[in-house]
Design a protein around this motif. Structure first.
Motif, PDB file in Angstrom:
ATOM      1  N   GLN A 307       1.034  11.836  -3.592  1.00  0.00           N
ATOM      2  CA  GLN A 307       0.991  11.536  -5.021  1.00  0.00           C
ATOM      3  C   GLN A 307       0.510  10.112  -5.292  1.00  0.00           C
ATOM      4  OE1 GLN A 307       5.087  13.207  -6.276  1.00  0.00           O
ATOM      5  NE2 GLN A 307       3.742  13.596  -8.002  1.00  0.00           N
ATOM      6  N   VAL A 308       1.104   9.147  -4.604  1.00  0.00           N
ATOM      7  CA  VAL A 308       0.767   7.757  -4.904  1.00  0.00           C
ATOM      8  C   VAL A 308      -0.639   7.413  -4.429  1.00  0.00           C
ATOM      9  CG1 VAL A 308       1.804   6.791  -2.806  1.00  0.00           C
ATOM     10  CG2 VAL A 308       1.627   5.389  -4.851  1.00  0.00           C
ATOM     11  N   THR A 309      -1.039   7.934  -3.268  1.00  0.00           N
ATOM     12  CA  THR A 309      -2.370   7.588  -2.764  1.00  0.00           C
ATOM     13  C   THR A 309      -3.468   8.279  -3.565  1.00  0.00           C
ATOM     14  OG1 THR A 309      -2.187   9.311  -1.046  1.00  0.00           O
ATOM     15  CG2 THR A 309      -1.577   7.064  -0.444  1.00  0.00           C
ATOM     16  N   ARG A 310      -3.237   9.535  -4.002  1.00  0.00           N
ATOM     17  CA  ARG A 310      -4.239  10.197  -4.851  1.00  0.00           C
ATOM     18  C   ARG A 310      -4.322   9.533  -6.214  1.00  0.00           C
ATOM     19  NH1 ARG A 310      -4.091  12.003   0.198  1.00  0.00           N
ATOM     20  NH2 ARG A 310      -5.270  13.923   0.512  1.00  0.00           N
ATOM     21  N   SER A 311      -3.195   9.068  -6.743  1.00  0.00           N
ATOM     22  CA  SER A 311      -3.228   8.355  -8.027  1.00  0.00           C
ATOM     23  C   SER A 311      -4.002   7.054  -7.902  1.00  0.00           C
ATOM     24  CB  SER A 311      -1.800   8.080  -8.516  1.00  0.00           C
ATOM     25  OG  SER A 311      -1.109   9.286  -8.784  1.00  0.00           O
ATOM     26  N   LEU A 312      -3.739   6.301  -6.831  1.00  0.00           N
ATOM     27  CA  LEU A 312      -4.476   5.055  -6.615  1.00  0.00           C
ATOM     28  C   LEU A 312      -5.951   5.323  -6.351  1.00  0.00           C
ATOM     29  CD1 LEU A 312      -1.933   3.043  -4.435  1.00  0.00           C
ATOM     30  CD2 LEU A 312      -2.621   2.547  -6.788  1.00  0.00           C
ATOM     31  N   PHE A 313      -6.241   6.428  -5.662  1.00  0.00           N
ATOM     32  CA  PHE A 313      -7.632   6.817  -5.445  1.00  0.00           C
ATOM     33  C   PHE A 313      -8.341   7.033  -6.773  1.00  0.00           C
ATOM     34  CE2 PHE A 313     -10.434  10.579  -5.371  1.00  0.00           C
ATOM     35  CZ  PHE A 313     -11.486  10.078  -4.616  1.00  0.00           C
ATOM     36  N   ALA A 314      -7.700   7.776  -7.691  1.00  0.00           N
ATOM     37  CA  ALA A 314      -8.301   8.019  -9.004  1.00  0.00           C
ATOM     38  C   ALA A 314      -8.494   6.713  -9.772  1.00  0.00           C
ATOM     39  CB  ALA A 314      -7.428   8.989  -9.803  1.00  0.00           C
ATOM     40  N   ALA A 338      -6.338   3.387   0.111  1.00  0.00           N
ATOM     41  CA  ALA A 338      -5.107   3.534  -0.678  1.00  0.00           C
ATOM     42  C   ALA A 338      -3.915   3.792   0.226  1.00  0.00           C
ATOM     43  CB  ALA A 338      -5.268   4.670  -1.683  1.00  0.00           C
ATOM     44  N   ILE A 339      -4.112   4.608   1.258  1.00  0.00           N
ATOM     45  CA  ILE A 339      -3.025   4.901   2.196  1.00  0.00           C
ATOM     46  C   ILE A 339      -2.595   3.636   2.929  1.00  0.00           C
ATOM     47  CG2 ILE A 339      -2.460   6.142   4.329  1.00  0.00           C
ATOM     48  CD1 ILE A 339      -4.283   8.410   3.307  1.00  0.00           C
ATOM     49  N   ALA A 340      -3.565   2.832   3.368  1.00  0.00           N
ATOM     50  CA  ALA A 340      -3.242   1.595   4.078  1.00  0.00           C
ATOM     51  C   ALA A 340      -2.507   0.608   3.176  1.00  0.00           C
ATOM     52  CB  ALA A 340      -4.524   0.961   4.613  1.00  0.00           C
ATOM     53  N   VAL A 341      -2.921   0.500   1.920  1.00  0.00           N
ATOM     54  CA  VAL A 341      -2.273  -0.421   0.984  1.00  0.00           C
ATOM     55  C   VAL A 341      -0.832   0.000   0.722  1.00  0.00           C
ATOM     56  CG1 VAL A 341      -2.272  -1.231  -1.401  1.00  0.00           C
ATOM     57  CG2 VAL A 341      -4.405  -1.190  -0.100  1.00  0.00           C
ATOM     58  N   VAL A 342      -0.635   1.282   0.457  1.00  0.00           N
ATOM     59  CA  VAL A 342       0.728   1.783   0.208  1.00  0.00           C
ATOM     60  C   VAL A 342       1.605   1.539   1.426  1.00  0.00           C
ATOM     61  CG1 VAL A 342       2.101   3.868  -0.150  1.00  0.00           C
ATOM     62  CG2 VAL A 342       0.042   3.487  -1.502  1.00  0.00           C
ATOM     63  N   GLY A 343       1.063   1.775   2.610  1.00  0.00           N
ATOM     64  CA  GLY A 343       1.836   1.540   3.822  1.00  0.00           C
ATOM     65  C   GLY A 343       2.259   0.100   3.971  1.00  0.00           C
TER      66      GLY A 343
END
Length: 491
Positions: A307-314, A338-343
């Motif tokens: 959810q968070v990575t797809r939202s940041l992707f958009a 986005a995945i790396a940033v969230v991590g």
């Protein structure tokens, strides 16, 4: 614009059953029960089943809203896109930001129980060691981060195993617990009424916690660009997922009231399911439910990361956040930046969480804070659905009820508990909830001033989209910048 690299998410990866599994996993039945039952019991006492029941009715309106909006705008950003195109871009960005913040906080609130439960299997005394639980939880989180980076197909294969075992264990325990006589209270139909609530404010506080229980089914909307026949599938999967979650939540909350005393519930805290398991099946029961909670926690970490990575992707794709967030990995077709940033952000929060006290204290404040953010973006999405379909609401009773009245009821309920709960929450919860939302003003104003096209949207009009397409186009392979935007009216 699909991404800063010219590549988009891989379409048609997930089918209907896959998406239903993701919806159930997103609601995280075992984790939600374990993490929140003690908090709910402390807030509303025996009225827990009522809080879950009366929160499910308006929540169903939000599910309907998401399903209808997804039929006319397939977008990984979901409410971020829909609210921006119907109400106002500023509200749309805050809606997406609310999901990002709540999901990021959940990386701590979700991973700590995973670490604590893992330690409890080895030695129950270790489970209250916040530093050790944080380290083990961080290891679980990193493992799920790698799975999500590998793509939607890899993620759903893991979910099929984890969620299948989890639900099987929970169903077995529901049957056993409801036929068991324990130290709790004999079942009373008043548990499903309003008599146990401490006024409207008490009901709002319970409903806010119940909202957290249900949160997560909307991962189906964030996966819509990667789902076959997503204009139909995403909404259907969310509906089925919510139904399964509701039945499990209601049955287990009643079982906890029947089997355990209020003292046992509070003493169990985030390990309340372990206490229930030991009471129903001494010896092996507690360990089985610990396993269910671990699997549920890991499963919902995956869906929340999606959810968070797809939202940041958009957001990166729309240039309302750094464009690099819209970059897709050439091999895995996942938003790897986005995945790396969230991590990185989540791991920093793991370290910071050690200063906040025990696992239970961190979890309690985070759950309440997330409830504020979830109720906000759910409420805005409900209103967005009514606005998008406003010209079709009077065409039939079905359209009026399912497309207007019910989503509007859900939206008003969500916004009401948001306001009511502000007077009931602790200072730490309010700081986490509102402070996290306020932080979104910085990127919003910055990229608005830079002229992002997101802040000059075409209006989402269901009737015109439907007329132009001759009905709904059942495909998720279109670009997010759909041709139907050209058919929509401007603000």
């Amino acid at each position: 614009m699909r991404s800063s690299s010219g590549r988009g998410l891989r379409p048609n990866v997930l089918g209907t059953f896959d998406t239903i599994v993701m919806a159930v996993a997103g609601s995280a039945p075992a984790y939600s029960i374990a993490a929140t039952t003690a908090v709910l019991a402390a807030t509303v006492g025996l009225a827990g089943p009522a809080a879950l029941l009366y929160s499910a009715i308006p929540m169903l309106g939000i599910v309907l809203a998401f399903g209808r909006l997804g039929r006319i705008d397939v977008n990984a950003g979901a409410s971020y896109s829909w609210v921006g195109r119907t109400l106002h871009p500023f509200l749309g960005f805050l809606s997406g930001w609310a999901l990002v913040v709540s999901a990021t906080i959940f990386m701590v609130a979700g991973s700590l129980p995973a670490g604590a439960m893992t330690l409890a299997v080895l030695d129950p005394a270790l489970a209250e060691n916040t530093a050790l639980a944080t380290a083990v939880g961080a290891a679980w989180f990193l493992a799920m981060l790698l799975v999500v980076a590998g793509g939607a197909r890899l993620t759903v294969r893991a979910q099929l195993l984890m969620t299948g075992v989890e639900v099987a264990i929970l169903v077995a325990f529901v049957i056993a617990a409801l036929t068991h006589t324990g130290a709790g209270t004999a079942f009373d139909w008043s548990w499903l009424g309003f008599s146990h609530f401490d006024g409207a404010a008490g009901f709002a506080s319970g409903a806010l916690i119940a909202t957290f229980y249900y949160w997560g089914w909307d991962v189906t909307s964030n996966l819509s660009e990667e789902t076959r026949d997503s204009r139909r599938t995403a909404g259907l999967a969310a509906l089925v997922g919510l139904g399964v979650a509701f039945l499990l939540f209601e049955a287990f909350t009643i079982a906890v009231n029947v089997v355990l005393s209020s003292e046992q519930i509070q003493a169990g805290g985030s390990n309340v399911l372990s206490a229930l398991g030991d009471a129903v099946w001494p010896g092996v029961g507690g360990k089985l439910l610990v396993l269910a909670v671990m699997l549920s926690t890991v499963a919902t970490l995956e869906t929340t990361l999606i959810q968070v990575t797809r939202s940041l992707f958009a957001m990166g794709r729309d240039h309302t956040m750094p464009a690099a967030l819209g970059t897709v990995h050439r091999r895995w077709n996942t938003p790897w930046v986005a995945i790396a940033v969230v991590g990185a952000v989540a791991l920093a929060m793991f370290v910071a969480s050690h200063a906040l006290g025990s696992v239970g204290a961190v979890l309690s404040a985070a759950v309440a804070a997330m409830g504020l953010q979830i109720s906000l973006y759910y409420g805005l999405a409900g209103i967005a659905a009514v606005v998008a379909y406003r010209k079709t609401l009077l065409t039939s009773v079905r359209d009026f009820v399912l497309g207007g009245a019910w989503p509007l009821l859900g939206a008003l309920f969500m916004l009401w508990i948001f306001i009511e709960a502000l007077g009931e929450l602790s200072g730490a919860s309010i700081a986490l909830g509102l402070g996290g939302l306020a932080a979104g003003l910085v990127p919003m104003i910055r990229y608005w001033r830079q002229g992002s096209s997101y802040y000059r949207p075409s209006r989402l009009d269901a009737r015109r989209v439907m007329e132009a397409q001759g009905g709904y186009v059942n495909s998720a392979s279109e670009k997010p910048d759909y041709a139907d935007r050209a058919l929509a009216t401007d603000f």
